[in-house]
Scaffold this active site. Structure first.
Site, PDB file in Angstrom:
ATOM      1  N   THR A   1      12.260   6.630  -2.105  1.00 40.78           N
ATOM      2  CA  THR A   1      10.981   6.975  -2.736  1.00 40.78           C
ATOM      3  C   THR A   1      10.064   7.775  -1.827  1.00 40.78           C
ATOM      4  OG1 THR A   1       9.947   4.894  -2.014  1.00 40.78           O
ATOM      5  CG2 THR A   1      11.077   4.890  -4.160  1.00 40.78           C
TER       6      THR A   1
ATOM      7  N   CYS B   1       5.432   0.734   2.911  1.00 42.06           N
ATOM      8  CA  CYS B   1       4.738  -0.432   2.370  1.00 42.06           C
ATOM      9  C   CYS B   1       4.524  -1.474   3.457  1.00 42.06           C
ATOM     10  CB  CYS B   1       5.567  -1.083   1.252  1.00 42.06           C
ATOM     11  SG  CYS B   1       6.034   0.010  -0.097  1.00 42.06           S
TER      12      CYS B   1
ATOM     13  N   CYS C   1       4.537  -6.268  -0.032  1.00 40.96           N
ATOM     14  CA  CYS C   1       4.357  -5.417  -1.212  1.00 40.96           C
ATOM     15  C   CYS C   1       4.932  -6.109  -2.449  1.00 40.96           C
ATOM     16  CB  CYS C   1       5.041  -4.071  -1.000  1.00 40.96           C
ATOM     17  SG  CYS C   1       4.801  -2.917  -2.383  1.00 40.96           S
TER      18      CYS C   1
ATOM     19  N   ARG D   1       4.668   8.526   2.745  1.00 42.42           N
ATOM     20  CA  ARG D   1       3.277   8.396   2.296  1.00 42.42           C
ATOM     21  C   ARG D   1       2.996   6.926   1.960  1.00 42.42           C
ATOM     22  NH1 ARG D   1       6.149  10.281  -2.121  1.00 42.42           N
ATOM     23  NH2 ARG D   1       5.803   9.170  -4.085  1.00 42.42           N
TER      24      ARG D   1
ATOM     25  N   CYS E   1       2.027   3.506   0.147  1.00 43.72           N
ATOM     26  CA  CYS E   1       2.211   2.924  -1.183  1.00 43.72           C
ATOM     27  C   CYS E   1       0.854   2.746  -1.856  1.00 43.72           C
ATOM     28  CB  CYS E   1       2.916   1.572  -1.044  1.00 43.72           C
ATOM     29  SG  CYS E   1       3.105   0.668  -2.593  1.00 43.72           S
TER      30      CYS E   1
ATOM     31  N   CYS F   1       0.490  -1.538  -2.682  1.00 43.53           N
ATOM     32  CA  CYS F   1       0.163  -2.563  -1.674  1.00 43.53           C
ATOM     33  C   CYS F   1      -0.824  -2.090  -0.623  1.00 43.53           C
ATOM     34  CB  CYS F   1       1.433  -3.067  -0.997  1.00 43.53           C
ATOM     35  SG  CYS F   1       2.220  -1.889   0.139  1.00 43.53           S
TER      36      CYS F   1
ATOM     37  N   ASP G   1     -15.021 -27.500  31.608  1.00 40.65           N
ATOM     38  CA  ASP G   1     -16.050 -27.604  30.572  1.00 40.65           C
ATOM     39  C   ASP G   1     -16.265 -29.069  30.195  1.00 40.65           C
ATOM     40  OD1 ASP G   1     -17.599 -26.042  28.305  1.00 40.65           O
ATOM     41  OD2 ASP G   1     -16.487 -27.647  27.309  1.00 40.65           O
TER      42      ASP G   1
END
Length: 488
Positions: free
Chosen positions: A30, A34, A38, A63, A65, A68, A438
């Site tokens: 694709t 993601c 996702c 690129r 998604c 998501c 402490d």
């Protein structure tokens, strides 16, 4: 982690949000990348490749998604739990140094050549400093596009782009949408009021807000910080001006409202707020190790996901740590408030009662020591610290070398282990800082049957490494001090 293909595939198939930000999944069929969680059907393993950063995915031609939104995942916890070159570089990039000073400025701050920085980042993150800064600019641009009504030209320069064309090209390349299309797809485009930005800060579950916000509210310096209407609010000193932030805990995010004098400071402001609240931590990893100790196990099981409250200004915190030496929380706030009123820079808060920025070291170095209402020895400690912060002899920042900074602080008069360790824990961000001297820790240790002497307790705490700063939060939580409770 991205090199362990089997583990990455299992995380993607399980849609395990714990690994969001640890690695990114690029899908060969694709061309998108993601986050592991996702919600779409997981692709076949042979179609997945894994990258350590969003910038590496973008460099490889993938690129983001649209479902998501991997750019909105929490950051990798690696950068806030390590003190090596790559981690320090990533913290500086998150603080906007590359946008302001370029790669040479980043290298100069770290004391390495630009070639060394680029080689180290490429080896571990698959992208150099320019690509990492570009990915960060793209995230900032998307946030402004979707949450404000600002003109695109203003957004481009506010996000750090040098030209409208570069802005347009980057947004199209990363998101496969033009800036105007991104705005049209936003649920409530342009919803923020003029001068204010409203956004969500994600984190990994679980998160226990009690000690986190309780500590910030209980120690708040009047005029600089306040708890109002369920939110922690404070002023911010930023590279191009000042800002005011309101942070409200929600079940699955922190609601963040920012008022900025200059929108170019948005990326830096978000980075500092995330660091303040320790939002990039991996609470599952922390709690698994601490919970393996039979003494800490009931404390972890009762309230998992405790974070370490940190700071938005390391120098400010160091000054406040000195003011808090051997006095109550109320007395420390009173001392700090006097300094703020006398030497802080006034600001206008249209939504609350904040009045000043905390004084810069330069302003504090110029004050008359006799005006300080504290013992002479602590006065010397205070004046030595602020003078060395002002002239650069001591540098406290996200790029600090933890070991070197500890050594420099220990050389200052009046700086013992407690002061140095609390600065290491909350200002430098060392996740393994420990406070065996402490009083609250020693009291908790005694009640739990742990050794109460510093040396013996330190030896017993070796099993908690590298998360002893988180163990401190669980031990403190055994007390009824206001720092352990979310304000009403």
């Amino acid at each position: 982690m991205h090199t362990d293909t089997g583990a990455c595939v299992r995380a993607v198939r399980a849609k395990d949000a714990r690994f969001d930000g640890w690695f990114y999944t690029a899908v060969l069929t694709t061309g998108i990348y993601c986050r592991p969680s996702c919600p779409v059907v997981a692709p076949k393993p042979q179609n997945m490749v894994f990258h350590p950063s969003a910038a590496a995915c973008q460099q490889a031609g993938f690129r983001a998604c649209k479902r998501c939104r991997p750019d909105a995942s929490p950051g990798s916890p690696e950068w806030n739990q390590r003190a090596d070159l790559v981690a320090r570089a990533m913290r500086l990039i998150g603080d906007g140094v590359v946008d302001r000073e370029g790669v040479p400025g980043l290298a100069a701050r770290l004391g390495y050549s630009t070639r060394q920085i680029e080689r180290q980042l490429l080896a571990e993150l698959g992208a150099g400093p320019l690509a990492l800064a570009r990915a960060q600019r793209a995230r900032t641009a998307r946030l402004l596009i979707e949450t404000t009504a600002l003109p695109m030209a203003e957004i481009a320069f506010a996000a750090g782009f040098s030209s409208i064309r570069t802005f347009n090209d980057t947004v199209r390349e990363v998101y496969a949408l033009a800036p105007s299309e991104l705005r049209a797809r936003a649920p409530h485009p342009g919803r923020a009021a003029p001068g204010a930005l409203t956004l969500r800060l994600p984190f990994r579950l679980p998160l226990n807000p009690d000690n986190l916000f309780g500590h910030l509210a209980a120690t708040a310096v009047p005029g600089v910080e306040e708890w109002r209407d369920g939110a922690y609010r404070r002023t911010l000193r930023l590279p191009h001006g000042h800002g005011i932030v309101s942070l409200t805990p929600k079940p699955d995010h922190i609601a963040c409202r920012l008022i900025l004098g200059d929108l170019r400071d948005l990326t830096v402001a978000i980075s500092r707020c995330r660091r303040l609240l320790d939002l990039d931590a991996d609470p599952v990893a922390v709690d698994e190790q601490l919970g393996a100790d039979p003494v800490l196990a009931p404390l972890v099981a009762k309230a998992p996901g405790r974070r370490v409250p940190r700071t938005v200004d390391e120098a400010e915190f160091a000054v406040r740590a000195v003011l808090g030496q051997q006095v109550s929380t109320a007395a420390a706030r009173t001392h700090a408030a006097r300094l703020v009123t006398a030497h802080g820079e006034p600001v206008h808060d249209p939504e609350g009662g904040l009045t000043h920025l905390f004084p810069a070291p330069e302003a504090l170095a110029a004050l008359d020591p006799e005006s300080l209402a504290m013992p002479r020895t602590r006065r010397t400690t205070f004046t030595t610290l602020v003078s060395q912060l002002a002239d650069g002899s001591i540098h406290l920042g996200v790029d600090s070398d933890w070991a070197e900074t500890r050594a420099r602080l220990l050389d200052l008069p009046g700086f013992g282990p407690w002061t140095v360790d609390v600065i290491a824990m909350r200002a430098l961000g060392d996740p393994d800082a420990f406070l065996p001297t402490d009083l609250g820790i020693r009291r908790a240790a005694g009640e739990l049957g742990l050794p109460s002497t510093p040396a013996a307790l330190t030896a017993r705490a070796a099993a908690w490494r590298p998360w002893r700063a988180y163990a401190v939060q669980y031990l403190w939580a055994t007390d009824s001090h206001p720092i352990n409770f979310l304000p009403v």
